[in-house]
Write an enzyme that holds these catalytic residues in place. Structure first.
Site, mmCIF file in Angstrom:
data_model
loop_
_atom_site.group_PDB
_atom_site.id
_atom_site.type_symbol
_atom_site.label_atom_id
_atom_site.label_comp_id
_atom_site.label_asym_id
_atom_site.label_seq_id
_atom_site.Cartn_x
_atom_site.Cartn_y
_atom_site.Cartn_z
ATOM 1 N N TYR A 272 4.624 -10.974 -9.818
ATOM 2 C CA TYR A 272 5.802 -11.532 -9.147
ATOM 3 C C TYR A 272 5.484 -11.899 -7.699
ATOM 4 C CZ TYR A 272 10.664 -11.959 -7.602
ATOM 5 O OH TYR A 272 11.839 -12.425 -7.091
ATOM 6 N N VAL A 314 17.793 -1.174 -7.520
ATOM 7 C CA VAL A 314 18.337 0.110 -7.098
ATOM 8 C C VAL A 314 19.861 0.111 -7.052
ATOM 9 C CG1 VAL A 314 18.073 -0.465 -4.636
ATOM 10 C CG2 VAL A 314 18.182 1.926 -5.355
ATOM 11 N N GLN A 336 12.332 5.604 1.603
ATOM 12 C CA GLN A 336 12.006 4.179 1.734
ATOM 13 C C GLN A 336 13.295 3.392 2.010
ATOM 14 O OE1 GLN A 336 11.893 6.235 -0.950
ATOM 15 N NE2 GLN A 336 11.172 5.150 -2.768
ATOM 16 N N THR A 337 13.165 2.330 2.787
ATOM 17 C CA THR A 337 14.348 1.606 3.251
ATOM 18 C C THR A 337 14.443 0.221 2.621
ATOM 19 O OG1 THR A 337 13.246 0.614 5.174
ATOM 20 C CG2 THR A 337 14.241 2.799 5.476
ATOM 21 N N ARG A 402 11.646 -2.316 4.281
ATOM 22 C CA ARG A 402 11.976 -3.728 4.067
ATOM 23 C C ARG A 402 13.233 -4.057 4.861
ATOM 24 N NH1 ARG A 402 10.599 -6.573 -0.349
ATOM 25 N NH2 ARG A 402 8.562 -5.619 -0.117
#
Length: 447
Positions: A272, A314, A336-337, A402
């Protein structure tokens, strides 16, 4: 005894004078029609006709054609009456109604001419919302979808609309259409879907591959390449929906468009990530080499109604699990963001980018940053405060951070997201609740 004429010398013969017509009268050609009109009362009918024509043309709306219309545009309009020709970054056409008005007001009395637009992947999550906006704006929309992740239910409310067409087709195969704009959204975007068939995912982006040693030439024609070829043939403007995944697991935070990324080219997500990077390359090569008018959007995490319920992203995971009274699955330590934008904000950004004069790429996302644990907490507050959280090992190549830098979109597009997470999430929950419990009722009835 027969009679005979005897000429007598003393009688002279009669001499006949030569015939000469009457001299022509001056102005006869003018006087005769006037005399006829007066005698037959024709003048009355002439004045009555002038009066009627004045009334008719006085009440008709006037239209003006710009004097600067070039011969090439004029001939193109005669051949393709629905086409806008994009030249030097501007949309030009024959007549005022065919120009694209991206920021200014349409003059009073003039109606904006609807465009003919194709949306690949238009039955999917983002595509269907884009179709809604384009139809409401007055455009004619052709949706092209193979229904791998798209659903007919997302666009069924447009069935019967004469400005809506639906074509079941995979744009891996060529497609011939006459359109003004192309929104290219056709690609599985969730990890569950693009990991299901990674070879097909990367094929959907890659250019033609030639196998000269085989008896016949085999070609793998990408979705992006086919749509770029269509844009080149018909003079349409092309918008590629790329992704924040081109940044990989970024070493720069927040991510700006000039950052080249940190992507694992052989990882499980690379089909991807690298596929989208290849699509951007093809798009820019068509722009530089063939003069195709292109736009590139890098989309960050987006949520909203019509998302696939079990697509592995998510937000949809958390919402579906909370509604089903299941534990919320958090991978890794949950620190994780991500940043989450509501789908209506994204659609607005895509339309502004298409109608604007800048190629991009542009980051389209919400700079509000949440850890996975914070997102789970918002879902608990919205759906079920007693929902439990279950930790699982993290997935391979999962980005740690991110967050988009949207300064460029603010400056050149005048765009920024308006819907915060706590306002947009309840609208998504309402849609999911209806679909999930509806599915349960159907299963119970069938049992």
């Amino acid at each position: 005894m027969g009679s005979e004429l005897i000429f007598r010398g003393h009688e002279s013969p009669t001499v006949t004078e030569a015939y000469s017509p009457k001299p022509p009268k001056p102005w006869l050609s003018v006087i005769r029609p006037v005399r006829y009109m007066l005698r037959e009362q024709r003048l009355v009918f002439v004045f009555v006709g002038i009066a009627i024509a004045t009334l008719v043309f006085g009440f008709l709306p006037s239209s003006h054609t710009p004097a600067s219309v070039s011969n090439s545009v004029f001939s193109s309009e005669l051949t393709h009456p629905h086409r806008l020709i994009y030249q030097n970054g501007h949309a030009t056409g024959f007549g005022i109604g065919s120009s694209v008005n991206s920021g200014g007001k349409i003059p009073l009395g003039l109606k904006r001419k609807g465009l003919r637009i194709v949306v690949t992947g238009g039955a999917g999550f983002v595509g269907s919302h884009l179709v809604d906006r384009l139809i409401s704006r007055g455009d004619s929309v052709i949706v092209v979808d193979n229904f791998f992740t798209g659903r007919k239910e997302n666009v069924m409310h447009h069935f019967g609309n004469p400005r809506f067409e639906l074509i079941r087709h995979d744009v891996v195969e060529p497609l011939l259409l006459e359109v003004d704009q192309i929104y290219h959204l056709a690609c599985p975007a969730s990890p569950v879907h693009y990991k299901h068939n990674p070879v097909k995912t990367i094929i959907s982006f890659t250019p033609i591959i030639n196998f000269p040693n085989l008896p016949q030439f085999f070609f793998i024609i990408s979705r992006t390449l086919n749509m770029l070829g269509l844009a080149k043939r018909v003079g349409a403007r092309f918008l590629l929906t790329s992704t924040s995944e081109v940044y990989g697991d970024p070493l720069q935070h927040p991510q700006v468009e000039t950052y080249w990324g940190n992507v694992n080219p052989i990882g499980v997500r690379s089909c991807y990530d690298e596929g989208k990077r290849t699509a951007e390359t093809l798009t820019m090569d068509y722009h530089r080499g063939a003069g195709v008018q292109v736009r590139i959007a890098r989309i960050f995490n987006t949520y909203g109604p019509r998302m696939c319920i079990d697509d592995g992203r998510v937000v949809s995971n958390f919402v579906a699990q909370a509604l089903r009274k299941e534990p919320l699955t958090v991978y890794g330590d949950g620190k994780q963001t991500r940043s989450f934008q509501y789908v209506s904000d994204l659609v607005e950004g895509l339309m502004r980018l298409m109608e604007g004069e800048h190629v991009g790429p542009f980051n389209l996302g919400n700079p509000g940053e949440f850890t996975m644990l914070e997102l789970a907490q918002v879902v608990q507050e919205t759906i079920d405060a007693n929902a439990k959280i279950e930790f699982r090992p993290n997935t391979e190549d999962d980005p740690h951070k991110r967050k988009p830098d949207i300064s460029k979109a603010k400056e050149f597009l005048g765009w920024e997201p308006k819907v915060p997470l706590r306002k947009g999430l309840p609208m998504m929950v309402s849609d999911f609740r209806q679909r999930i419990f509806g599915d349960h009722k159907e299963n119970a009835a069938s049992a």
